[in-house]
Write an enzyme that holds these catalytic residues in place. Structure first.
Site, PDB file in Angstrom:
ATOM      1  N   TYR A 139       1.162  -1.156   0.039  1.00  0.00           N
ATOM      2  CA  TYR A 139       0.088  -0.129  -0.181  1.00  0.00           C
ATOM      3  C   TYR A 139       0.805   1.175   0.003  1.00  0.00           C
ATOM      4  CZ  TYR A 139      -4.748  -1.947   0.923  1.00  0.00           C
ATOM      5  OH  TYR A 139      -5.884  -2.674   0.813  1.00  0.00           O
ATOM      6  N   SER A 172       6.189  -4.681   5.328  1.00  0.00           N
ATOM      7  CA  SER A 172       6.722  -5.625   6.677  1.00  0.00           C
ATOM      8  C   SER A 172       6.906  -7.023   5.857  1.00  0.00           C
ATOM      9  CB  SER A 172       5.378  -5.831   7.409  1.00  0.00           C
ATOM     10  OG  SER A 172       5.069  -4.685   7.885  1.00  0.00           O
ATOM     11  N   GLU A 255      -8.061  -4.931   8.241  1.00  0.00           N
ATOM     12  CA  GLU A 255      -6.795  -4.686   8.916  1.00  0.00           C
ATOM     13  C   GLU A 255      -6.660  -3.733  10.176  1.00  0.00           C
ATOM     14  OE1 GLU A 255      -3.923  -2.633   6.649  1.00  0.00           O
ATOM     15  OE2 GLU A 255      -2.177  -2.939   7.925  1.00  0.00           O
ATOM     16  N   ASN A 376      -3.749   6.843  13.955  1.00  0.00           N
ATOM     17  CA  ASN A 376      -4.684   6.977  14.879  1.00  0.00           C
ATOM     18  C   ASN A 376      -5.352   8.594  14.473  1.00  0.00           C
ATOM     19  OD1 ASN A 376      -4.486   4.444  15.579  1.00  0.00           O
ATOM     20  ND2 ASN A 376      -4.080   5.158  17.703  1.00  0.00           N
ATOM     21  N   GLU A 377      -4.294   9.559  14.033  1.00  0.00           N
ATOM     22  CA  GLU A 377      -4.607  10.584  13.855  1.00  0.00           C
ATOM     23  C   GLU A 377      -5.737  10.709  12.396  1.00  0.00           C
ATOM     24  OE1 GLU A 377      -1.669  10.161  14.052  1.00  0.00           O
ATOM     25  OE2 GLU A 377      -1.227  11.188  16.096  1.00  0.00           O
TER      26      GLU A 377
END
Ligand SMILES: Cc1cc2nc3c(=O)[nH]c(=O)nc-3n(C[C@H](O)[C@H](O)[C@H](O)COP(=O)(O)OP(=O)(O)OC[C@H]3O[C@@H](n4cnc5c(N)ncnc54)[C@H](O)[C@@H]3O)c2cc1C
Length: 393
Positions: A139, A172, A255, A376-377
């Site tokens: 992504y 990852s 996810e 998280n923002e």
């Protein structure tokens, strides 16, 4: 596609499951500590850490129980939600490790079940269930993280194929994976969100390379992944050409739910109060009322999160889940995990300050989960717009 079995006598199912697990869960996969050394990721290059690990994967996969709720036709167990819950409980009872962890199970599989062609489902889902292919996520790009729809990796039309050029970042375990699900720009003239396709690319194909990313603390699990004139068949598009953003968002929901729902600490099944009792003992803990209050609050918050997770699972199953639920779980789960890790470090005291201690490792890793899968923002932005209806920036 075969449907989920009708609601059967769950006590019978529990008894049969318990007996099967007792007989088939090898001793070497029970009571293992949490951590990278005990996880099975599968894939073409996977080297099993023990015969028991291999046996466990083979036995569970043969029963469809690496993906218990997927349809049997695609390698799943065809279990109902209630049966799958019982299976999880019975595995926890004997402290059996999950036989397989995989981005295929958590992310790509659900997206294929919804958007894949029958051919794609029959080809890839059983491979995922058996742990034969290890999937990477393609992504993020250097200019497309929070602004994910800005992806610039190009897929140029060439007859039955695309020719892919560009690079992905923060992949990852990119060097250990076999295939990558990647967002590519296939329609450069279209508006940003309508020019993206969701493409499955074999990482062994000519032109795909990975380069390790070193972080300030040294080696990392990340690679940068490069595509240099990689030929990819058009049949590897998931969903409609140019409409990959729909697949992207759906996968991100899975996810985010996964990141928010899975305990991200090495405590495993041990609760924070059990951890405190083990390290400090009853008497010392009795003298620390402020610490006890914190532990109590943490236990209650974890309990509330558990209920929220169950509710979203039920809603997802019945098709009534709000798309923003995954953002709520991701936000709450990762922030709670950060607090839990801080608390564990407090409890561990001076011993926890050793950089190699489990508590220190968890504490250092916790902020990463607040970024992975969309920071998280970004989740707060989604919630403020989609749930609260506030105007965007
Ligand atoms: C452990 C981990 C594993 C990962 N694995 C993968 C993987 O396998 N594959 C993959 O493709 N990617 C992966 N990522 C990348 C991850 O998806 C991105 O790091 C994430 O989306 C943020 O993008 P960025 O790093 O480019 O940060 P940026 O988008 O540059 O953001 C930097 C900071 O600015 C803030 N910010 C940016 N825009 C806004 C805004 N509009 N409003 C408020 N704040 C904003 C962010 O919250 C962040 O704090 C992984 C990341 C981590 C931490």
């Amino acid at each position: 596609m075969d449907s989920v079995q009708p609601f059967q006598d769950l006590d019978v199912f529990r008894a049969e499951t318990r007996a099967w697990l007792e007989e088939n869960a090898p001793p070497g996969i029970r009571n293992l500590p949490e951590g990278p050394d005990t996880v099975c990721w599968g894939g073409r290059r996977w080297v099993f850490q023990s015969d028991d690990q291999r046996l466990w994967l083979e036995r569970m996969a043969a029963r469809g129980w690496t993906v218990p709720e997927w349809p049997k036709a695609y390698g799943g167990g065809g279990l109902s939600k209630e049966e799958a819950r019982i299976l999880r409980q019975e595995m926890a009872r004997i402290h059996a490790k999950d036989p397989l962890e995989s981005l295929g199970i958590w992310m790509l599989g659900p997206a294929l079940l919804k958007y894949g062609t029958e051919e794609q489902k029959l080809e890839y889902l059983p491979q995922i269930a058996r742990g034969e292919i290890r999937w990477a996520q393609g992504y993020s790009e250097p200019g497309a993280g929070s602004d994910l729809a800005n992806v610039q990796t190009k897929a140029v039309d060439d007859g039955d194929d695309f020719i892919v050029n560009g690079s992905k970042i923060w992949t990852s375990y990119g060097d250990k994976c076999d295939m990558i699900f990647a967002l590519v720009r296939s329609e450069p003239q279209a508006p940003k969100h309508l020019g993206i396709s969701f493409l499955l690319i074999d990482m062994d194909d000519p032109g795909v390379t990975t380069r390790p990313i070193k972080l300030i603390a040294g080696d990392s699990p990340f690679t940068q992944t490069f595509f240099d004139n990689v030929r990819v068949p058009k049949k590897n598009i998931v969903g409609e050409r140019g409409r990959g953003w729909d697949v992207t968002k759906y996968l991100l929901q899975h996810e985010r739910t996964m990141i928010g729902s899975r305990p991200q600490s090495s405590l495993g099944e041990e609760t924070i109060s059990q951890f405190a009792l083990r390290l400090l003992g009853k008497e010392a803990l009795a003298a620390e009322s402020a610490l006890r209050n914190e532990i109590l609050q943490m236990e209650m918050d974890s309990w509330v999160l558990g209920i929220a997770i169950e509710r979203v699972r039920d809603q997802t199953k019945s098709g009534s889940a709000n798309a923003a639920s995954s953002s709520i779980l991701k936000l709450l789960g990762t922030e709670l995990n950060k607090r839990r890790c801080e608390l564990a470090l407090t409890i561990a005291g001076v011993d926890g300050l050793d950089a190699h201690s489990v508590a220190a490792h968890d504490w250092l890793h916790a902020p990463a989960n607040c970024i992975a899968g969309g920071s998280n923002e970004v989740q707060l932005n989604i919630l403020s717009k989609r749930v609260l209806g506030l105007p965007g920036a």
